[in-house]
Design an enzyme around this catalytic site. Sequence first.
Site, PDB file in Angstrom:
ATOM      1  N   THR A  97       8.393   0.044  -7.583  1.00 28.29           N
ATOM      2  CA  THR A  97       7.259   0.610  -8.315  1.00 28.29           C
ATOM      3  C   THR A  97       7.807   1.403  -9.500  1.00 28.29           C
ATOM      4  O   THR A  97       8.963   1.817  -9.489  1.00 28.29           O
ATOM      5  CB  THR A  97       6.453   1.566  -7.415  1.00 28.29           C
ATOM      6  N   GLU A 154       2.735  -3.186  -5.018  1.00 25.61           N
ATOM      7  CA  GLU A 154       2.567  -3.299  -3.563  1.00 25.61           C
ATOM      8  C   GLU A 154       1.638  -4.431  -3.161  1.00 25.61           C
ATOM      9  O   GLU A 154       1.566  -4.794  -1.991  1.00 25.61           O
ATOM     10  CB  GLU A 154       1.983  -1.987  -2.998  1.00 25.61           C
ATOM     11  N   LYS A 178     -11.649  17.111 -12.155  1.00 24.12           N
ATOM     12  CA  LYS A 178     -12.608  17.730 -11.232  1.00 24.12           C
ATOM     13  C   LYS A 178     -13.277  18.890 -11.947  1.00 24.12           C
ATOM     14  O   LYS A 178     -12.701  19.955 -12.087  1.00 24.12           O
ATOM     15  CB  LYS A 178     -11.813  18.207  -9.999  1.00 24.12           C
TER      16      LYS A 178
HETATM   17  P1  AMP Z   1       2.123  -1.182 -10.980  1.00 27.07           P
HETATM   18  O1  AMP Z   1       2.540  -1.165  -9.570  1.00 27.07           O
HETATM   19  O2  AMP Z   1       3.133  -0.622 -11.920  1.00 27.07           O
HETATM   20  O3  AMP Z   1       1.637  -2.523 -11.402  1.00 27.07           O
HETATM   21  O4  AMP Z   1       0.875  -0.202 -11.118  1.00 27.07           O
HETATM   22  C1  AMP Z   1      -0.285  -0.400 -10.350  1.00 27.07           C
HETATM   23  C2  AMP Z   1      -1.392   0.498 -10.857  1.00 27.07           C
HETATM   24  O5  AMP Z   1      -1.843   0.067 -12.150  1.00 27.07           O
HETATM   25  C3  AMP Z   1      -2.648   0.467 -10.017  1.00 27.07           C
HETATM   26  O6  AMP Z   1      -2.543   1.274  -8.873  1.00 27.07           O
HETATM   27  C4  AMP Z   1      -3.690   0.979 -11.004  1.00 27.07           C
HETATM   28  O7  AMP Z   1      -3.651   2.390 -11.112  1.00 27.07           O
HETATM   29  C5  AMP Z   1      -3.228   0.388 -12.315  1.00 27.07           C
HETATM   30  N1  AMP Z   1      -3.992  -0.826 -12.629  1.00 27.07           N
HETATM   31  C6  AMP Z   1      -3.630  -2.094 -12.435  1.00 27.07           C
HETATM   32  N2  AMP Z   1      -4.574  -2.952 -12.888  1.00 27.07           N
HETATM   33  C7  AMP Z   1      -5.578  -2.185 -13.385  1.00 27.07           C
HETATM   34  C8  AMP Z   1      -6.847  -2.453 -14.019  1.00 27.07           C
HETATM   35  N3  AMP Z   1      -7.263  -3.693 -14.252  1.00 27.07           N
HETATM   36  N4  AMP Z   1      -7.602  -1.394 -14.388  1.00 27.07           N
HETATM   37  C9  AMP Z   1      -7.193  -0.127 -14.171  1.00 27.07           C
HETATM   38  N5  AMP Z   1      -6.007   0.186 -13.615  1.00 27.07           N
HETATM   39  C10 AMP Z   1      -5.212  -0.820 -13.215  1.00 27.07           C
END
Ligand code: AMP
Length: 536
Positions: free
Chosen positions: A181, A327, A437
């Site tokens: 990640t 994940e 918030k």
């Molecule tokens: P990563 O593991 O680096 O791909 O990050 C995943 C995170 O990216 C998710 O938990 C979301 O917070 C964000 N994310 C992925 N796709 C979207 C989307 N279409 N809209 C908003 N946030 C997204």
Amino acid sequence: MRSSMMDCPLLIDDILVRAATEFADHEIVTQLPDKRLHRQTYGDMAERARRLAGALHAAGIQPGDRVATLGWNTYAHLEAYFGIPAMGGVCHMVNIRLAPEDIAWIINHAEDRILIVDDVLLPLYARFADAINVERIIVVPLTGESVDPAYTDYETLLADAPADFVLPAKHEDDACGMCYTSGTTGRPKGVLYSHRSTVLHALTSSLPDNLDLSYNDTVLPVVPMFHVNAWGLPYSAALTGAKQVLPGPHLDAASLLDLYAAERVNISAGVPTIWMGILNALDAEPDRWDLRADLRMVVGGSAAPESMLRRFDGHGLTLVQAWGMTETSPMGTSGGIKPAVAELDEDARYARRATVGTTVALTQTRIVDESGRLAPRDGRTMGELQIRGPWIAGSYYHLDNDRDKFTTDGWLRTGDIATIDADGYVDITDRTKDVIKSGGEWISSVHLENEIMGHPGVAEAAVIAQPDETWGERPLAAIVTRAGQTLTDADIRTHLLARLPKWMVPEAYVFVDEIPRTATGKFSKLALRATLQPDE
Ligand code: AMP
């Protein structure tokens, strides 16, 4: 009673064999660093992947050993995606956009034995070489220049390897791939994918209501192979036989549009930043590129504002949202128009298209509120998005204290705040740590950003929380104006007051030259906070 079906494990090997037999002449095109186009077929790819598997076996790599890649989206990276798992190894795609010390930490944590690196990325490798301890560096000569004898030349390695290496038997639950990640909080965490999870993900993500892939398609993944498996496209495209166009290091809008036009691309995938660049290029020169009329772009990785969907529609091109994370392999949801939504008026249809769509088959999603109660699917009640399914991580690699990331009844806690409506559309409203918030009510920074970016004079906007004596927190908006535009706080406030309840509209605005981004191209709220609130 057991069934009378064959006991065939789900293996990446079968995607490879299928590509080689059914789609042997379908093309894989790579844009090289000097912009020449390198062409090979799935038949070539399968043979070279098998040679790579044989060469790694001969080098002493054992089943389960990690082999890292440091590469752009290219034919060689695709060969690693197939060749490493085919010999039983784990393909560890390393994110080249991370800081060199993080890259070294990840490689050491994964205990990678070999690193395959593009020659154009050797300067990056040099920045962490002393901090890692791999046995061998294999260099892919993308530039065509000869490889320093201190390293193994990828082409020589393949040429000397047997073409008939017999792929070892494996279990479908064996690990085949690994990604970390991005580590926005704490150290990066490793996720191990299995053959089974990868095959099921490839199959399901190809369905019509998801990526909708077939052997008649031409796919260009802008999303990097070093981040969340390029959304699984290397596997789903090979499974379906879709032609692949790999952009190499050239990800600027004009280079991508040139490739779309030249190679007749009809599906592409990337983060909103990429599509923002493409939109600006199309707005500036609408007639320059002869694009396929059915070109559709999948956007994910961070929120895409509704205004972006509308602007693409104006160019006759379709933008489809998808949501996922490292994940989740990564496809968790994707946008589409259900029959009930097709009947709605235009604004309501756009509102649904601006969500991240509905949950992908074989996975389940739910919203859980702050007190641990299951939220209703009413499109209003916000809570944490949780997900479970065959390609969703149930643990992290060598991490003992990971239990708070999962619920006791077996769901992944995504850390995203979302709503789900009665039709199953999931709307991501924030990350848990970014939500504002105010007076006990949640204000979604994502929704605020989307509304601000809907102002014609705004290029980009990011919203963070700032402490407030009366309300606890209030939103602070950082705004980049479009070239040639001048805006004031009052312009943005008037725009927002027409669209949102007054209590959601920020009082504080700063106009900045750019919004800082993370290694994966998302707005970095962490960096923004550090600049705008240095004393916090
Ligand atoms: P990563 O593991 O680096 O791909 O990050 C995943 C995170 O990216 C998710 O938990 C979301 O917070 C964000 N994310 C992925 N796709 C979207 C989307 N279409 N809209 C908003 N946030 C997204």
